[in-house]
Write an enzyme that holds these catalytic residues in place. Structure first.
Site, PDB file in Angstrom:
ATOM      1  N   GLU A  80       2.789  -8.934  12.815  1.00 17.01           N
ATOM      2  CA  GLU A  80       1.771  -9.269  13.803  1.00 17.01           C
ATOM      3  C   GLU A  80       1.307 -10.717  13.638  1.00 17.01           C
ATOM      4  O   GLU A  80       0.949 -11.367  14.596  1.00 17.01           O
ATOM      5  CB  GLU A  80       0.533  -8.363  13.652  1.00 17.01           C
ATOM      6  CG  GLU A  80       0.778  -6.896  13.824  1.00 17.01           C
ATOM      7  CD  GLU A  80       1.088  -6.174  12.522  1.00 17.01           C
ATOM      8  OE1 GLU A  80       0.515  -5.113  12.298  1.00 17.01           O
ATOM      9  OE2 GLU A  80       1.922  -6.667  11.739  1.00 17.01           O
ATOM     10  N   ARG A  86       0.802  -1.226   0.000  1.00 13.60           N
ATOM     11  CA  ARG A  86       0.000   0.000   0.000  1.00 13.60           C
ATOM     12  C   ARG A  86       0.832   1.271   0.000  1.00 13.60           C
ATOM     13  O   ARG A  86       0.331   2.339  -0.361  1.00 13.60           O
ATOM     14  CB  ARG A  86      -1.028  -0.038   1.124  1.00 13.60           C
ATOM     15  CG  ARG A  86      -2.133  -1.051   0.792  1.00 13.60           C
ATOM     16  CD  ARG A  86      -3.130  -1.172   1.898  1.00 13.60           C
ATOM     17  NE  ARG A  86      -2.533  -1.730   3.090  1.00 13.60           N
ATOM     18  CZ  ARG A  86      -2.757  -2.941   3.560  1.00 13.60           C
ATOM     19  NH1 ARG A  86      -3.609  -3.732   2.948  1.00 13.60           N
ATOM     20  NH2 ARG A  86      -2.168  -3.370   4.648  1.00 13.60           N
TER      21      ARG A  86
END
Length: 179
Positions: free
Chosen positions: A103, A66
């Site tokens: 994560e 992104r």
């Protein structure tokens, strides 16, 4: 910075509870990307920030994937080049790579060995900073190339995850913050 302009960007970020796993609140910029006025406002805000903060920048460095959406239009506005940092195996030629923790697992990033020259000034951009793993890995790659990292810049910071603390002495700026 105009609160109205910032609100027009914030209003285009939507939340998805329990994605990609239970307990996670995902912040989605897809509506922001779909709205040409809001997206232009986003790039205006980022451009204003970079111009006011750094009179001399050589490159915007965007993180896969992104960061590739906001980096090129920002670089174009600033009249400078764009450098991609990609997932492993996506760049031709000689590269530097680094493994890091996410994560939800592990990943690896690469940059072309000749992407920047020693001493060139860069601003690293991405859409979001969570735990800071990806941004820290990108910073390490740029340090290996002896670039001068002026700042790490994101649209969204998830403050509760304390990712900016991992950046240590590297300046950091987020347009929107969520707990």
């Amino acid at each position: 910075m105009s609160e109205q302009r910032l609100r027009s960007v914030r209003d285009r970020v939507r939340s998805f509870p329990d994605f990609p796993e239970p307990g996670v609140l995902f912040r989605d910029i897809s509506p922001l990307l779909k709205d040409p006025v809001a997206f232009r406002t986003l790039i205006d805000l980022l451009e204003d920030h970079v111009r006011a903060s750094f009179p001399k920048v050589d490159f915007i460095v965007g993180l896969d994937s992104r960061g590739f959406l906001i980096g090129p239009p920002l670089a174009q506005r600033l009249g400078i080049g764009f450098v991609p940092v990609r997932k492993k195996g996506k760049l031709p030629g000689a590269t530097h790579s680094i493994s890091y923790s996410l994560e939800y697992g592990k990943a690896e990033l690469e940059i072309q060995s000749d992407a920047v020259e020693p001493g060139q000034k860069v601003v690293i951009v991405d859409d979001l900073l969570a735990t800071g793993g990806t941004m820290c890995a990108a910073c390490e790659l740029l340090k290996r190339l002896k670039a001068e990292i002026l700042e790490c810049l994101v649209i969204i910071e998830l403050k509760a995850l304390k990712g900016s603390e991992k950046l240590n002495s590297i300046p950091f700026y987020s347009l929107l913050q969520y707990d």
